[in-house]
Design a protein around this motif. Structure first.
Motif, PDB file in Angstrom:
ATOM      1  N   VAL A 190       0.817  -1.217   0.000  1.00 61.56           N
ATOM      2  CA  VAL A 190       0.000   0.000   0.000  1.00 61.56           C
ATOM      3  C   VAL A 190       0.851   1.267   0.000  1.00 61.56           C
ATOM      4  O   VAL A 190       0.531   2.240  -0.702  1.00 61.56           O
ATOM      5  CB  VAL A 190      -0.961   0.000   1.221  1.00 61.56           C
ATOM      6  CG1 VAL A 190      -1.596   1.361   1.410  1.00 61.56           C
ATOM      7  CG2 VAL A 190      -2.052  -1.053   1.031  1.00 61.56           C
ATOM      8  N   ALA A 191       1.949   1.261   0.779  1.00 61.89           N
ATOM      9  CA  ALA A 191       2.748   2.490   0.880  1.00 61.89           C
ATOM     10  C   ALA A 191       3.263   2.895  -0.508  1.00 61.89           C
ATOM     11  O   ALA A 191       3.277   4.081  -0.857  1.00 61.89           O
ATOM     12  CB  ALA A 191       3.903   2.285   1.850  1.00 61.89           C
ATOM     13  N   GLU A 192       3.657   1.888  -1.286  1.00 62.65           N
ATOM     14  CA  GLU A 192       4.172   2.159  -2.630  1.00 62.65           C
ATOM     15  C   GLU A 192       3.056   2.688  -3.539  1.00 62.65           C
ATOM     16  O   GLU A 192       3.246   3.629  -4.306  1.00 62.65           O
ATOM     17  CB  GLU A 192       4.684   0.831  -3.189  1.00 62.65           C
ATOM     18  CG  GLU A 192       5.944   0.950  -3.978  1.00 62.65           C
ATOM     19  CD  GLU A 192       6.383  -0.438  -4.428  1.00 62.65           C
ATOM     20  OE1 GLU A 192       6.499  -1.339  -3.572  1.00 62.65           O
ATOM     21  OE2 GLU A 192       6.576  -0.606  -5.648  1.00 62.65           O
ATOM     22  N   VAL A 193       1.881   2.064  -3.430  1.00 64.37           N
ATOM     23  CA  VAL A 193       0.755   2.505  -4.263  1.00 64.37           C
ATOM     24  C   VAL A 193       0.363   3.933  -3.885  1.00 64.37           C
ATOM     25  O   VAL A 193       0.164   4.795  -4.754  1.00 64.37           O
ATOM     26  CB  VAL A 193      -0.468   1.574  -4.075  1.00 64.37           C
ATOM     27  CG1 VAL A 193      -1.670   2.086  -4.882  1.00 64.37           C
ATOM     28  CG2 VAL A 193      -0.132   0.145  -4.486  1.00 64.37           C
ATOM     29  N   ALA A 194       0.272   4.197  -2.577  1.00 66.38           N
ATOM     30  CA  ALA A 194      -0.164   5.521  -2.124  1.00 66.38           C
ATOM     31  C   ALA A 194       0.838   6.591  -2.550  1.00 66.38           C
ATOM     32  O   ALA A 194       0.443   7.707  -2.923  1.00 66.38           O
ATOM     33  CB  ALA A 194      -0.357   5.520  -0.603  1.00 66.38           C
ATOM     34  N   ALA A 195       2.137   6.242  -2.497  1.00 59.40           N
ATOM     35  CA  ALA A 195       3.157   7.225  -2.896  1.00 59.40           C
ATOM     36  C   ALA A 195       3.029   7.543  -4.390  1.00 59.40           C
ATOM     37  O   ALA A 195       3.077   8.713  -4.799  1.00 59.40           O
ATOM     38  CB  ALA A 195       4.551   6.682  -2.583  1.00 59.40           C
ATOM     39  N   GLN A 196       2.822   6.512  -5.182  1.00 66.99           N
ATOM     40  CA  GLN A 196       2.668   6.749  -6.635  1.00 66.99           C
ATOM     41  C   GLN A 196       1.386   7.539  -6.916  1.00 66.99           C
ATOM     42  O   GLN A 196       1.351   8.408  -7.777  1.00 66.99           O
ATOM     43  CB  GLN A 196       2.605   5.414  -7.383  1.00 66.99           C
ATOM     44  CG  GLN A 196       3.948   4.716  -7.456  1.00 66.99           C
ATOM     45  CD  GLN A 196       3.943   3.600  -8.508  1.00 66.99           C
ATOM     46  OE1 GLN A 196       3.285   3.707  -9.527  1.00 66.99           O
ATOM     47  NE2 GLN A 196       4.689   2.537  -8.235  1.00 66.99           N
ATOM     48  N   ALA A 197       0.338   7.196  -6.175  1.00 65.87           N
ATOM     49  CA  ALA A 197      -0.943   7.893  -6.372  1.00 65.87           C
ATOM     50  C   ALA A 197      -0.768   9.378  -6.038  1.00 65.87           C
ATOM     51  O   ALA A 197      -1.195  10.256  -6.791  1.00 65.87           O
ATOM     52  CB  ALA A 197      -2.024   7.262  -5.500  1.00 65.87           C
ATOM     53  N   ARG A 198      -0.106   9.642  -4.892  1.00 68.59           N
ATOM     54  CA  ARG A 198       0.056  11.043  -4.484  1.00 68.59           C
ATOM     55  C   ARG A 198       0.859  11.805  -5.524  1.00 68.59           C
ATOM     56  O   ARG A 198       0.511  12.929  -5.888  1.00 68.59           O
ATOM     57  CB  ARG A 198       0.719  11.141  -3.109  1.00 68.59           C
ATOM     58  CG  ARG A 198       0.817  12.591  -2.644  1.00 68.59           C
ATOM     59  CD  ARG A 198       1.059  12.823  -1.169  1.00 68.59           C
ATOM     60  NE  ARG A 198       0.381  11.839  -0.354  1.00 68.59           N
ATOM     61  CZ  ARG A 198       0.979  10.786   0.196  1.00 68.59           C
ATOM     62  NH1 ARG A 198       2.271  10.584   0.004  1.00 68.59           N
ATOM     63  NH2 ARG A 198       0.304   9.940   0.924  1.00 68.59           N
ATOM     64  N   ALA A 199       1.922  11.177  -6.038  1.00 62.37           N
ATOM     65  CA  ALA A 199       2.749  11.848  -7.046  1.00 62.37           C
ATOM     66  C   ALA A 199       1.929  12.166  -8.295  1.00 62.37           C
ATOM     67  O   ALA A 199       2.183  13.148  -8.990  1.00 62.37           O
ATOM     68  CB  ALA A 199       3.940  10.961  -7.401  1.00 62.37           C
ATOM     69  N   ALA A 200       0.899  11.349  -8.545  1.00 66.24           N
ATOM     70  CA  ALA A 200       0.059  11.571  -9.734  1.00 66.24           C
ATOM     71  C   ALA A 200      -1.117  12.501  -9.421  1.00 66.24           C
ATOM     72  O   ALA A 200      -1.945  12.762 -10.295  1.00 66.24           O
ATOM     73  CB  ALA A 200      -0.458  10.226 -10.247  1.00 66.24           C
TER      74      ALA A 200
END
Ligand SMILES: Cc1ncc(COP(=O)(O)O)c(C=O)c1O
Length: 418
Positions: A190-200
């Motif tokens: 999740v941390a990786e997904v959330a970080a990518q989502a935030r960057a987008a």
């Protein structure tokens, strides 16, 4: 409190734990002990939760935040304390924790309220792995508001396809993912997904229904924006769950349901609304169930889940190996075949045997499994099957439960595939 920090854990023993659940010491039929392996559908209720609910309903029952008599004060204190206990379990502030009727209600709340802030043409990304609770509300929102629905695919093993993610987030404003699949058991990074989502430029909502029963969740460490849990999966009464939301997001969100308790002032023409979390808790809340959820979170916080999860990983291996030995080529796992980053649940099909027939045959041995699509039709469709049989464990399960399940599978093979 992060995972297990700052609490006195009881020494982990499945036998001691089993003794804390009244239903687990009763035979399900004369001479047939219960082997409960349907924890993914609903968790059994430990004595501590039963006691908390009975005490509340017999000694503290009243409405909250309304009257000034002693019972009302006790009920209000109990409700507030429950919010603190649930918040502690998720390592968040109680100010940002909304009680809901369950995960489904929590996701619908976000879909309606946060969803109303999205603009036509925005996209919402939902993974193939989602339970219907984390898919249908987004479909409905997309249809209501003219949004695009983007599919985040799963790998053949039943994990979120992380390689595909970066190419799919353009224009996405919200990513809805499960912390752990209720079918494949795969745990999402999740941390990786959330970080990518935030960057987008997207926020992330995480469905914690299946993950939370396996230990306290350090929600801030995940970096997500919304996290939802389901009370009944944790052994609390039905009709309760919780939504954690990032404070500034909750503050900007309009109410979902209107009524008493969620207002600041009401005039005939219009109203102003209370701050979160009250803004999202219209009407008399499910007070007793919330007290039960608080007790369930305290109970789980006292379990040495690190030890339990090691034990359950070994049981998962024992089950997978036992299925492979007995079913041979007829077996298909709907999920990863290894033990890394997965919950102790195993979904499978046996060629030529219907999941419901398998479940019925195992029920005769007191083994409770679930057969069907597990509210994840899209995932089953991706695997090209209509349904599967699922064994889902909790910290109290032991090798005897797995061996009873495997003995039942032998019965099923004999009866259904002679
Ligand atoms: C992954 C997942 N999400 C959501 C839900 C729905 O939760 P609730 O029953 O609290 O609405 C479930 C329950 O089956 C689930 O397994």
């Amino acid at each position: 409190m992060g995972r297990g920090e700052g609490v006195n854990l009881m020494p982990y023993s499945p036998a001691l734990l089993k003794a804390q659940y009244p239903i687990l010491s009763e035979d399900i039929a004369p001479g047939v002990p219960l082997h409960y392996l349907d924890n993914g559908a609903t968790g059994q209720m430990p004595r501590a939760v039963l006691d908390a609910v009975v005490t509340h309903e017999t000694r503290n029952r009243a409405n909250v935040k309304r009257s000034v008599h002693t019972l009302a004060e006790r009920a209000t204190n109990a409700y507030d304390a429950a919010r603190e206990d649930v918040a502690a379990y998720l390592n968040v502030s109680a100010r940002d924790l909304v009680f809901t009727a369950g995960c489904t209600m929590a996701i619908n709340l976000v879909a309606h309220s946060y969803g109303s802030l999205l603009r036509e043409g925005d996209a919402i990304a939902v993974s193939t792995l989602e339970h219907h609770a984390n898919m249908v509300p987004w479909q409905m929102l997309a249809a209501r508001r003219g949004l695009r629905l983007v599919r985040l695919p799963a790998t053949a093993e039943g994990r979120l396809d992380m390689d595909a993610l970066p190419g799919l987030l353009d224009g996405v404003r919200l990513v809805a993912i499960t912390h752990a699949s209720n079918v494949t058991g795969a745990i999402t990074p999740v941390a990786e997904v959330a970080a990518q989502a935030r960057a987008a430029g997207a926020v992330t909502l995480v469905d914690g229904a299946q993950m939370a029963p396996h230990g306290p969740v350090d929600v801030p460490a995940l970096g997500c924006d919304f996290y939802v849990i389901s009370g009944h999966k944790l052994g609390a009464p039905n009709g309760i769950g919780a939504l954690w939301g990032r404070r500034e997001l909750l503050a900007a969100m309009p109410p979902f349901l209107g009524g008493g308790e969620m207002i600041r002032s009401v005039r005939f023409e219009s109203s102003t609304y209370a701050r979160p979390p009250q803004r999202f808790e219209a009407g008399t809340p499910p007070i007793g169930p919330a007290v039960g959820l608080g007790a369930a979170c305290r109970f789980h916080a006292g379990i040495d889940h690190a030890a339990a999860n090691r034990h359950l990983a070994a049981l998962t291996g024992r089950l997978i190996e036992g299925l492979r030995q007995r079913c041979g080529d007829r077996l298909r796992l709907i999920g990863p075949g290894d033990l890394a980053d997965r919950l102790p649940l195993v979904s499978f099909t046996i060629k030529g045997a219907h999941p419901h027939d398998i479940c019925q045959i195992l029920d005769r041995r007191g083994v409770a499994l679930r057969g069907g699509h597990h509210c994840a039709q899209v995932l089953h469709e991706a695997y090209g099957v209509a349904g599967s049989t699922r064994a889902s464990m909790a910290a109290f399960n032991d090798a005897g439960d797995i061996d009873a399940c495997l003995a039942g599978i032998e019965d099923a093979l004999r009866i259904l595939l002679p």
